[in-house]
Write an enzyme that holds these catalytic residues in place. Structure first.
Site, mmCIF file in Angstrom:
data_model
loop_
_atom_site.group_PDB
_atom_site.id
_atom_site.type_symbol
_atom_site.label_atom_id
_atom_site.label_comp_id
_atom_site.label_asym_id
_atom_site.label_seq_id
_atom_site.Cartn_x
_atom_site.Cartn_y
_atom_site.Cartn_z
ATOM 1 N N GLN A 26 27.169 -52.308 53.758
ATOM 2 C CA GLN A 26 27.173 -52.282 52.051
ATOM 3 C C GLN A 26 28.428 -51.381 51.553
ATOM 4 O OE1 GLN A 26 23.818 -52.438 49.997
ATOM 5 N NE2 GLN A 26 24.730 -51.968 47.783
ATOM 6 N N ASP A 149 44.182 -54.145 51.302
ATOM 7 C CA ASP A 149 43.357 -53.151 51.839
ATOM 8 C C ASP A 149 43.594 -53.105 53.365
ATOM 9 O OD1 ASP A 149 41.610 -51.212 51.870
ATOM 10 O OD2 ASP A 149 39.638 -52.560 52.116
#
Length: 242
Positions: A26, A149
């Protein structure tokens, strides 16, 4: 209330996948599940809503980011840059169903394992990995795809073919399309900071990344390297002020 066929179909698929799906990770923007898609092992990336945003704006932004992520992955694949195969996009549940890259490990884990097992010559052993990363990023940027990223956690080592590593790029959630050298320089800077902070003593590896990047993205290499150095200078100034 009458449900649309599209919504009902998405719920049916979710029911099938939820039978064996497990939460893997998560993050701040999404949850990652493992499961199966018509019998194929898959990963499901599910973006969740942000309560602080207006619902209409939240839905629009989430939809745009999902589309952008999928487009970036598809463009990479058409240019021979390994990324997971996208099986399906479900806008109703804000989910991307994609290939599970089996028998792989993150480049981060591979570098850490190599440094632990071969402390004397780890950097030399890792040179082929750095060279392949440089080639992939050079090809990606030459097609105006900015990852957003770049870390060694967002690269998977799937194995070796003819002594050449097979690296799969993942997590294009912050990606966008841009032809400016500035954005590409920032992309490389993010990787540099991530590499050196996670794997101390790997300066030579990043030099190898830049070497093969420049050989692959010859048309823009000079401008991107110049912008990278400018971004580095800005980073140093912020550190000094802080």
């Amino acid at each position: 209330m009458r449900w649309s066929p599209r919504y009902l179909f998405s719920q049916y698929l979710m029911t099938l996948i939820e039978m064996d799906r497990k939460l893997v990770q998560q993050g701040a923007e999404a949850r990652l599940y493992s499961g199966s898609f018509y019998g194929r092992p898959c990963m499901v990336k599910e973006r969740f809503s942000k309560s602080y945003r207006h619902p209409t704006l939240d839905k629009s932004l989430t939809s745009q980011r999902i589309k952008g992520e999928v487009r970036a992955m598809l463009r990479c694949r058409t240019q021979g840059i390994p990324t997971p195969t996208v099986y399906m996009v479900d806008q109703e549940s804000s989910s991307i169903y994609m290939e599970l890259i089996e028998d792989s490990m993150t480049v981060r884990q591979h570098i850490a394992d190599t440094q632990q097992q071969y402390p004397e010559d780890a950097v030399e052993r890792l040179q082929p990995i750095a060279a392949e990363i440089g080639k992939l990023l050079g090809k990606m940027h030459s097609n105006n795809i900015v990852h957003g990223d770049l870390t060694t956690s967002n690269m998977l080592l799937k194995g070796w073919v003819d002594e050449r590593p097979v690296i799969v790029l993942i997590d294009f959630g912050l990606s966008h399309f841009e032809n400016l050298a500035e954005d590409k320089g920032v992309d490389l800077y993010v990787l540099e900071r991530a590499l050196l902070s996670t794997h101390p003593g790997t300066e030579d590896l990043f030099d190898t990344v830049l070497k093969y990047y420049s050989q692959t993205n010859k048309k823009e290499a000079v401008d991107v390297m110049k912008k990278l150095e400018e971004v580095r200078m800005r980073g140093r100034k912020r550190t000094m002020v802080g």
